[in-house]
Design a protein around this motif. Structure first.
Motif, PDB file in Angstrom:
ATOM      1  N   VAL A 110       0.846  -1.205   0.000  1.00 28.30           N
ATOM      2  CA  VAL A 110       0.000   0.000   0.000  1.00 28.30           C
ATOM      3  C   VAL A 110       0.879   1.252   0.000  1.00 28.30           C
ATOM      4  CG1 VAL A 110      -1.685   1.337   1.345  1.00 28.30           C
ATOM      5  CG2 VAL A 110      -1.945  -1.149   1.116  1.00 28.30           C
ATOM      6  N   ASP A 111       1.939   1.236   0.805  1.00 29.27           N
ATOM      7  CA  ASP A 111       2.856   2.382   0.860  1.00 29.27           C
ATOM      8  C   ASP A 111       3.511   2.634  -0.496  1.00 29.27           C
ATOM      9  OD1 ASP A 111       2.281   2.831   3.496  1.00 29.27           O
ATOM     10  OD2 ASP A 111       4.117   1.916   4.284  1.00 29.27           O
ATOM     11  N   ALA A 112       3.914   1.551  -1.162  1.00 27.22           N
ATOM     12  CA  ALA A 112       4.554   1.709  -2.478  1.00 27.22           C
ATOM     13  C   ALA A 112       3.565   2.304  -3.482  1.00 27.22           C
ATOM     14  CB  ALA A 112       5.081   0.357  -2.968  1.00 27.22           C
ATOM     15  N   MET A 113       2.298   1.892  -3.403  1.00 26.72           N
ATOM     16  CA  MET A 113       1.284   2.457  -4.306  1.00 26.72           C
ATOM     17  C   MET A 113       1.041   3.931  -3.978  1.00 26.72           C
ATOM     18  SD  MET A 113      -1.447  -0.631  -5.062  1.00 26.72           S
ATOM     19  CE  MET A 113      -1.810  -1.203  -3.396  1.00 26.72           C
ATOM     20  N   ALA A 114       1.029   4.255  -2.690  1.00 27.06           N
ATOM     21  CA  ALA A 114       0.813   5.658  -2.280  1.00 27.06           C
ATOM     22  C   ALA A 114       1.948   6.546  -2.773  1.00 27.06           C
ATOM     23  CB  ALA A 114       0.685   5.736  -0.758  1.00 27.06           C
ATOM     24  N   ASP A 115       3.181   6.074  -2.615  1.00 28.53           N
ATOM     25  CA  ASP A 115       4.337   6.848  -3.103  1.00 28.53           C
ATOM     26  C   ASP A 115       4.239   7.058  -4.608  1.00 28.53           C
ATOM     27  OD1 ASP A 115       5.595   7.242  -0.669  1.00 28.53           O
ATOM     28  OD2 ASP A 115       6.762   5.404  -0.795  1.00 28.53           O
ATOM     29  N   TYR A 116       3.864   5.993  -5.307  1.00 31.59           N
ATOM     30  CA  TYR A 116       3.763   6.107  -6.760  1.00 31.59           C
ATOM     31  C   TYR A 116       2.651   7.087  -7.151  1.00 31.59           C
ATOM     32  CZ  TYR A 116       2.985   5.096 -11.629  1.00 31.59           C
ATOM     33  OH  TYR A 116       2.829   5.244 -12.977  1.00 31.59           O
ATOM     34  N   ALA A 117       1.533   7.029  -6.431  1.00 29.39           N
ATOM     35  CA  ALA A 117       0.424   7.946  -6.733  1.00 29.39           C
ATOM     36  C   ALA A 117       0.867   9.402  -6.602  1.00 29.39           C
ATOM     37  CB  ALA A 117      -0.763   7.652  -5.816  1.00 29.39           C
ATOM     38  N   LEU A 118       1.793   9.632  -5.676  1.00 30.50           N
ATOM     39  CA  LEU A 118       2.299  10.991  -5.462  1.00 30.50           C
ATOM     40  C   LEU A 118       3.433  11.336  -6.434  1.00 30.50           C
ATOM     41  CD1 LEU A 118       2.212  11.046  -1.582  1.00 30.50           C
ATOM     42  CD2 LEU A 118       1.069  12.691  -3.078  1.00 30.50           C
ATOM     43  N   GLY A 119       3.721  10.414  -7.338  1.00 34.36           N
ATOM     44  CA  GLY A 119       4.763  10.672  -8.323  1.00 34.36           C
ATOM     45  C   GLY A 119       6.157  10.527  -7.783  1.00 34.36           C
ATOM     46  N   LYS A 120       6.293   9.800  -6.671  1.00 36.63           N
ATOM     47  CA  LYS A 120       7.623   9.619  -6.053  1.00 36.63           C
ATOM     48  C   LYS A 120       8.280   8.351  -6.564  1.00 36.63           C
ATOM     49  CE  LYS A 120       6.556  12.161  -1.884  1.00 36.63           C
ATOM     50  NZ  LYS A 120       6.092  12.118  -0.505  1.00 36.63           N
TER      51      LYS A 120
ATOM     52  N   ILE B   5      -5.241  13.764  -7.070  1.00 36.15           N
ATOM     53  CA  ILE B   5      -5.030  12.381  -7.503  1.00 36.15           C
ATOM     54  C   ILE B   5      -6.356  11.661  -7.618  1.00 36.15           C
ATOM     55  CG2 ILE B   5      -4.024  10.151  -6.811  1.00 36.15           C
ATOM     56  CD1 ILE B   5      -1.861  11.852  -5.316  1.00 36.15           C
ATOM     57  N   ILE B  24      -5.098   2.972   0.301  1.00 35.37           N
ATOM     58  CA  ILE B  24      -4.131   3.747  -0.488  1.00 35.37           C
ATOM     59  C   ILE B  24      -4.379   5.240  -0.267  1.00 35.37           C
ATOM     60  CG2 ILE B  24      -3.250   4.232  -2.802  1.00 35.37           C
ATOM     61  CD1 ILE B  24      -4.373   1.415  -3.610  1.00 35.37           C
ATOM     62  N   ILE B  28      -1.747   7.990   1.214  1.00 30.53           N
ATOM     63  CA  ILE B  28      -1.358   9.217   0.501  1.00 30.53           C
ATOM     64  C   ILE B  28      -1.599  10.433   1.403  1.00 30.53           C
ATOM     65  CG2 ILE B  28      -1.811  10.705  -1.487  1.00 30.53           C
ATOM     66  CD1 ILE B  28      -2.828   8.193  -2.976  1.00 30.53           C
ATOM     67  N   ARG B  31       0.982  11.053   3.886  1.00 30.90           N
ATOM     68  CA  ARG B  31       2.206  11.634   3.333  1.00 30.90           C
ATOM     69  C   ARG B  31       2.011  13.095   2.946  1.00 30.90           C
ATOM     70  NH1 ARG B  31       2.479   6.439   2.811  1.00 30.90           N
ATOM     71  NH2 ARG B  31       4.405   5.342   2.267  1.00 30.90           N
ATOM     72  N   ARG B  65      -3.668  13.745 -11.543  1.00 29.36           N
ATOM     73  CA  ARG B  65      -2.906  12.536 -11.880  1.00 29.36           C
ATOM     74  C   ARG B  65      -3.823  11.336 -11.643  1.00 29.36           C
ATOM     75  NH1 ARG B  65       2.423  10.249 -12.144  1.00 29.36           N
ATOM     76  NH2 ARG B  65       2.793   8.546 -10.683  1.00 29.36           N
ATOM     77  N   VAL B  67      -4.344   7.457 -11.386  1.00 31.94           N
ATOM     78  CA  VAL B  67      -3.526   6.273 -11.103  1.00 31.94           C
ATOM     79  C   VAL B  67      -4.391   5.021 -11.186  1.00 31.94           C
ATOM     80  CG1 VAL B  67      -1.974   5.179  -9.447  1.00 31.94           C
ATOM     81  CG2 VAL B  67      -2.108   7.680  -9.553  1.00 31.94           C
ATOM     82  N   VAL B 109       6.352  -1.143  -6.621  1.00 29.66           N
ATOM     83  CA  VAL B 109       5.190  -1.918  -6.153  1.00 29.66           C
ATOM     84  C   VAL B 109       5.468  -3.413  -6.346  1.00 29.66           C
ATOM     85  CG1 VAL B 109       2.719  -2.343  -6.465  1.00 29.66           C
ATOM     86  CG2 VAL B 109       3.617  -0.004  -6.662  1.00 29.66           C
TER      87      VAL B 109
END
Lengths: 120, 120
Positions: A110-120, B5, B24, B28, B31, B65, B67, B109
């Protein structure tokens, strides 16, 4: 003993559906070259769950970790998968099976998806 | 300007399907507390993609964005989503829309899923 992992998916008619499964498998293999990894689908696609179990046992697996590649634990994960796993244990009484959580519920995923959603 | 997002999903009849989307979204928000985040489904479930776009615009979003919360980029991601996005741009000509990759194709991910499969 090397790890045995079954990546469990729903299956679909379109070929690209299997793509993420192969990516996950490759990422696991990179981390643990000795791991035995099979992909097994519930329906519509092969290898089936049963074929994946058979392949792991044939390669000497005694303990299998089944990882549902699903976002949410719906009927397929909560009902169909335990039923299939029970049938596999009927066929291989000495096999140990562990069913992991659906990956979409796992905090690190979930964290990896959240980071990706933020463009990180 | 704060980020906007849209977490895009297929939609399903069962309620638990939306659970990972809310996880998710929460991750986000943790963060980036100022981020505007909406969940939008293609079918079977609300809010719809269109409702999600409307909500983001209503809250002042100028850049969205999108996703896709899908493992593989199949028809829904490659055909249905661009069509819906194009219709949204007809309604909001000044909106900027970026469509991200399906999360199941994103290396970070995939890595998180591989680590989890290995029990890490």
């Amino acid at each position: 003993m090397s790890k045995a992992i079954l990546l469990f998916g729903h299956g679909a008619r379109n070929r690209e559906y299997a793509e993420p499964f192969h990516r996950i498998k490759a990422a696991i293999q990179l981390r643990e070259p000795d791991a035995k990894i099979e992909i097994g689908f519930l329906e519509l696609q092969r290898p089936t769950f049963e074929e994946a179990i058979d392949a792991l046992v044939r390669h000497g697996a005694t303990d299998v970790r089944i990882v549902p590649i699903f976002f949410a634990p719906g009927r397929h994960v909560l009902k169909d998968l335990p039923e299939r796993a029970a049938l596999a244990l009927d066929r291989y009484p000495d096999l140990n099976v562990e069913v992991a959580d659906a990956v979409g519920m796992v905090p690190s995923v979930v964290d990896a998806m959240a980071d990706y959603a933020l463009g990180k």
